[in-house]
Scaffold this motif. Structure first.
Motif, PDB file in Angstrom:
ATOM      1  N   ASP A 128     -74.981 -40.420 -26.699  1.00  0.00           N
ATOM      2  CA  ASP A 128     -73.704 -41.113 -26.071  1.00  0.00           C
ATOM      3  C   ASP A 128     -72.743 -39.631 -27.004  1.00  0.00           C
ATOM      4  N   ASP A 129     -71.477 -39.474 -25.899  1.00  0.00           N
ATOM      5  CA  ASP A 129     -70.825 -39.045 -26.770  1.00  0.00           C
ATOM      6  C   ASP A 129     -69.045 -39.166 -26.705  1.00  0.00           C
ATOM      7  N   ILE A 130     -68.026 -38.932 -27.422  1.00  0.00           N
ATOM      8  CA  ILE A 130     -67.125 -39.755 -27.534  1.00  0.00           C
ATOM      9  C   ILE A 130     -65.877 -38.398 -27.261  1.00  0.00           C
ATOM     10  N   THR A 131     -65.277 -38.480 -27.211  1.00  0.00           N
ATOM     11  CA  THR A 131     -63.296 -37.545 -26.740  1.00  0.00           C
ATOM     12  C   THR A 131     -62.519 -39.085 -27.383  1.00  0.00           C
ATOM     13  N   PHE A 132     -61.262 -37.878 -27.383  1.00  0.00           N
ATOM     14  CA  PHE A 132     -60.359 -38.286 -27.736  1.00  0.00           C
ATOM     15  C   PHE A 132     -59.548 -38.439 -26.186  1.00  0.00           C
ATOM     16  N   ALA A 133     -58.305 -39.252 -25.594  1.00  0.00           N
ATOM     17  CA  ALA A 133     -57.536 -38.951 -24.557  1.00  0.00           C
ATOM     18  C   ALA A 133     -56.730 -37.740 -25.311  1.00  0.00           C
ATOM     19  N   PRO A 134     -55.871 -37.089 -23.730  1.00  0.00           N
ATOM     20  CA  PRO A 134     -54.499 -36.108 -24.837  1.00  0.00           C
ATOM     21  C   PRO A 134     -53.428 -36.769 -25.351  1.00  0.00           C
ATOM     22  N   SER A 135     -53.256 -38.258 -25.001  1.00  0.00           N
ATOM     23  CA  SER A 135     -52.227 -38.676 -26.146  1.00  0.00           C
ATOM     24  C   SER A 135     -52.406 -39.001 -27.246  1.00  0.00           C
ATOM     25  N   LEU A 136     -54.101 -38.651 -28.006  1.00  0.00           N
ATOM     26  CA  LEU A 136     -54.056 -38.596 -29.239  1.00  0.00           C
ATOM     27  C   LEU A 136     -54.136 -37.250 -29.568  1.00  0.00           C
ATOM     28  N   ASP A 137     -53.921 -36.808 -29.084  1.00  0.00           N
ATOM     29  CA  ASP A 137     -53.601 -35.069 -29.568  1.00  0.00           C
ATOM     30  C   ASP A 137     -52.468 -35.219 -30.670  1.00  0.00           C
ATOM     31  N   GLY A 138     -53.759 -34.489 -32.122  1.00  0.00           N
ATOM     32  CA  GLY A 138     -52.825 -34.557 -33.156  1.00  0.00           C
ATOM     33  C   GLY A 138     -52.668 -35.400 -33.643  1.00  0.00           C
ATOM     34  N   ALA A 139     -53.030 -36.892 -32.948  1.00  0.00           N
ATOM     35  CA  ALA A 139     -52.903 -38.360 -34.496  1.00  0.00           C
ATOM     36  C   ALA A 139     -53.959 -38.408 -35.306  1.00  0.00           C
ATOM     37  N   VAL A 140     -53.114 -39.197 -36.106  1.00  0.00           N
ATOM     38  CA  VAL A 140     -54.041 -39.916 -37.880  1.00  0.00           C
ATOM     39  C   VAL A 140     -54.411 -41.495 -36.882  1.00  0.00           C
ATOM     40  N   ILE A 141     -55.740 -41.225 -37.229  1.00  0.00           N
ATOM     41  CA  ILE A 141     -56.849 -42.569 -37.214  1.00  0.00           C
ATOM     42  C   ILE A 141     -56.710 -43.029 -38.423  1.00  0.00           C
ATOM     43  N   THR A 142     -55.806 -44.085 -38.711  1.00  0.00           N
ATOM     44  CA  THR A 142     -56.491 -44.288 -40.489  1.00  0.00           C
ATOM     45  C   THR A 142     -57.178 -45.773 -40.468  1.00  0.00           C
ATOM     46  N   LEU A 143     -58.612 -45.470 -40.660  1.00  0.00           N
ATOM     47  CA  LEU A 143     -59.481 -46.310 -41.109  1.00  0.00           C
ATOM     48  C   LEU A 143     -58.597 -47.832 -41.943  1.00  0.00           C
ATOM     49  N   THR A 144     -59.123 -48.709 -41.443  1.00  0.00           N
ATOM     50  CA  THR A 144     -58.622 -50.383 -42.186  1.00  0.00           C
ATOM     51  C   THR A 144     -60.057 -50.921 -42.044  1.00  0.00           C
ATOM     52  N   GLY A 145     -60.867 -51.159 -41.036  1.00  0.00           N
ATOM     53  CA  GLY A 145     -62.044 -51.444 -41.589  1.00  0.00           C
ATOM     54  C   GLY A 145     -63.883 -51.153 -42.478  1.00  0.00           C
ATOM     55  N   GLY A 146     -63.146 -49.971 -42.793  1.00  0.00           N
ATOM     56  CA  GLY A 146     -64.421 -49.254 -43.853  1.00  0.00           C
ATOM     57  C   GLY A 146     -64.703 -48.291 -42.963  1.00  0.00           C
ATOM     58  N   PRO A 147     -66.277 -47.840 -43.624  1.00  0.00           N
ATOM     59  CA  PRO A 147     -66.275 -46.968 -43.042  1.00  0.00           C
ATOM     60  C   PRO A 147     -66.783 -46.742 -41.520  1.00  0.00           C
ATOM     61  N   LEU A 148     -67.851 -45.394 -40.956  1.00  0.00           N
ATOM     62  CA  LEU A 148     -68.327 -45.899 -39.669  1.00  0.00           C
ATOM     63  C   LEU A 148     -69.195 -45.646 -39.410  1.00  0.00           C
ATOM     64  N   THR A 149     -70.187 -46.231 -38.684  1.00  0.00           N
ATOM     65  CA  THR A 149     -71.736 -46.177 -39.415  1.00  0.00           C
ATOM     66  C   THR A 149     -72.564 -45.536 -38.245  1.00  0.00           C
ATOM     67  N   VAL A 150     -72.704 -44.051 -37.900  1.00  0.00           N
ATOM     68  CA  VAL A 150     -73.328 -43.482 -36.545  1.00  0.00           C
ATOM     69  C   VAL A 150     -75.163 -44.388 -36.820  1.00  0.00           C
ATOM     70  N   GLY A 151     -75.373 -44.989 -35.859  1.00  0.00           N
ATOM     71  CA  GLY A 151     -77.037 -46.040 -36.162  1.00  0.00           C
ATOM     72  C   GLY A 151     -77.808 -45.146 -34.702  1.00  0.00           C
ATOM     73  N   ASP A 152     -77.065 -43.990 -33.987  1.00  0.00           N
ATOM     74  CA  ASP A 152     -78.080 -44.079 -32.824  1.00  0.00           C
ATOM     75  C   ASP A 152     -77.634 -42.441 -32.262  1.00  0.00           C
ATOM     76  N   ALA A 153     -77.906 -41.867 -31.782  1.00  0.00           N
ATOM     77  CA  ALA A 153     -77.774 -40.164 -31.276  1.00  0.00           C
ATOM     78  C   ALA A 153     -76.374 -40.023 -31.082  1.00  0.00           C
TER      79      ALA A 153
END
Length: 518
Positions: free
Chosen positions: A73-98
């Motif tokens: 799968d692939d993840i991209t970001f909308a143009p509205s998030l150009d240069g945005a800061v995503i602050t994690l509040t729920g702990g690490p992101l875990t990648v369990g599949d390609a």
């Protein structure tokens, strides 16, 4: 597939059993909010997309614990998030599949853990590009990214900065990691025996880095920039990598003991370094720039400049490179301006504790040490200098104070072997003995048209000197068109402007000794 209308996807997910979905199914997720949320209608967060991609499910409908068919799968970001800061509040992101995460906007999205958690845990394959990871923290391994043995990580045009862990401030990997145009800067391994301020390669892991910057990282034990504990075999390849201004054990770090400012190799791992630089790194004890274990380290076409190792003992030092009994091959490289500035520090350019060293078509210049070996110190083992140059190296006070200051260009402590074929030892200085080269009880051969010229030894007594060469009871052979010229033993009672043979045996054949002064 790209994302159609959200209710339709939910209907499909609810109606079709996941086991029946074709294995070729892949989903493109477009993150359109900087909030670290899950299950909010009307937007897709990064956490939501990563979780759904791991389960191969529609956002908001990923059945926990039931990963679907293997897809990329692939993840991209909308143009509205150009240069945005995503602050994690729920702990690490875990990648369990390609998975592929690619920003795609002009300014990178910053994924910021705010010093509260790790940023990524990788259990599968992840390709990450054009984002910034910042301020990860864990009281364990991998402050920014933890790559487990089941995972692999490919990074392109990614910055990882300001992350902290006991080991592996930015990245800790037991899997395979590849970096291209990455910047790993300002990360810390803060454990009391902490290693790998930038990157820690654990047993079975590997790192292949190209055209990347690993700089200004800090560790207490070893490997300010990189710690390689991958084990036997070629676990680390650096190609055109800038490995600069990293710190192992120098305040504000805590020396434990502080080895390998830029890079440290624990054990038998092999390392291939091609191009790039290791400049301005510092170590509290050994190997300001690079520290090799018992494997093979190849340094090819690389600048190793202005590094410092500050260990106080006679077997500490190696301002540029420290070889701990392995095999070191330096090819077509420049090792310049490095210091072993401890009270009895040795080997301003290179220190080899034992093992085999080859220096071919390279220059060691303006390096300095206090005890011995301004350019090179061999505690034991062998070295071959083939078409290489020792220029302006110093054990006469540049690094502090001579203690005693022997072997301006090269010094060997134990009865090992030195062979100099061609090349030059020019304008090196010793506070006491052997301005150019200093031999102990082993065999030193100077041949193949080698030139030993304009070196100086400043020892004051009648048994000190040897402006060009000093032989301390070993075997010295000066052969095959060698030139010993213009050297000086200028101490009050200094002896042997060209050569001082203090016991042992000496053979001079087909050589010129000219214009030397004592």
């Amino acid at each position: 597939m790209t994302r159609p209308i959200r209710p339709l996807l939910r209907w499909i997910a609810a109606s079709v059993p996941m086991a029946m979905m074709p294995a070729v199914l892949a989903t493109s997720y477009v993150v359109d909010t900087a909030a670290d949320s899950v299950g909010v209608d009307g937007s897709i967060s990064l956490r939501e997309a990563v979780q759904a991609a791991t389960m191969n499910a529609v956002v908001g409908d990923a059945p926990a614990g039931q990963p679907g068919p293997a897809t990329v799968d692939d993840i991209t970001f909308a143009p509205s998030l150009d240069g945005a800061v995503i602050t994690l509040t729920g702990g690490p992101l875990t990648v369990g599949d390609a998975l592929t995460i690619d920003d795609g906007n002009p300014a990178p999205v910053v994924i910021d853990a705010a010093g509260v958690s790790q940023i990524l845990i990788v259990d599968s394959s992840l390709a990450l590009s054009d984002v910034t990871l910042a301020n990860g923290f864990v009281a364990g391994t991998g402050g920014g990214v933890l790559v487990n043995a089941s995972g692999s990580l490919v990074i392109e045009s990614v910055a990882i900065r300001g992350c902290t862990a006991e080991n592996g401030g930015a990245i800790y990997t037991a899997g395979a990691v590849a970096l291209t145009r990455a910047e790993i800067t300002g990360n810390i391994a803060n454990g009391s025996p902490g290693s790998g301020g930038g990157i820690f390669i654990a047993a079975g892991g590997s790192l292949n880095a190209q055209a990347s910057v690993i700089a200004e990282n800090t560790a207490n034990r070893a490997g300010g920039g990189i710690e390689d504990a991958s084990g036997a075999g070629l676990g680390l390849v650096l190609t055109n990598v800038t490995l600069d201004r990293n710190n192992a054990g120098v305040a504000p770090a805590t020396a434990a003991p502080g080895n390998g400012g830029g890079l440290h190799v624990t054990g038998p791992g092999d390392v291939q370094i091609t191009g790039g630089s290791a400049n301005g790194n510092i170590a509290a004890r050994e190997g300001g720039g690079l520290w090799n274990g018992s494997g093979l380290m190849t340094v090819d076409g690389t600048e190793v400049n202005s590094n410092r190792a500050s260990g106080p003992a006679a077997d500490d030092g190696g301002g540029g490179i420290f070889n701990n009994g392995g095999t070191l091959a330096v090819l077509g490289s420049v090792i310049s301006g490095n210091d072993a500035d401890g009270a009895a520090g040795s080997g301003g350019g290179i220190f080899s504790l034992s093992g085999e060293v080859t220096v071919s078509n390279s220059t060691l210049s303006f390096n300095a040490a206090n005890r011995a070996g301004g350019g090179v110190e061999l505690a034991d083992g062998t070295i071959v200098l083939d078409g290489s140059h020792l220029i302006g190296n110093d054990v006469a006070g540049t690094a502090g104070a001579p203690a005693p200051g022997n072997g301006g260009g090269l010094h060997i402590t134990a009865p090992g072997g030195v062979t100099m074929v061609g090349g030059t030892a020019f304008a090196n200085e010793a506070g006491s003995e052997g301005g150019g080269l200093w031999n102990n009880k082993g065999t030193m051969r100077v041949e193949g048209g080698a030139v030993v010229e304009a070196n100086a030894a400043h020892g004051a007594t009648a048994t000190e000197g040897g402006g060009g060469l000093f032989n301390n009871g070993g075997t010295l052979d000066v052969l095959g068109g060698a030139l010993i010229a213009g050297n000086v033993a200028d101490g009050a009672s200094g002896s042997g402007g060209g050569i001082l043979n203090d016991g042992g045996s000496m053979t001079v054949s087909d050589a010129v000794i000219s214009g030397n002064v004592a």
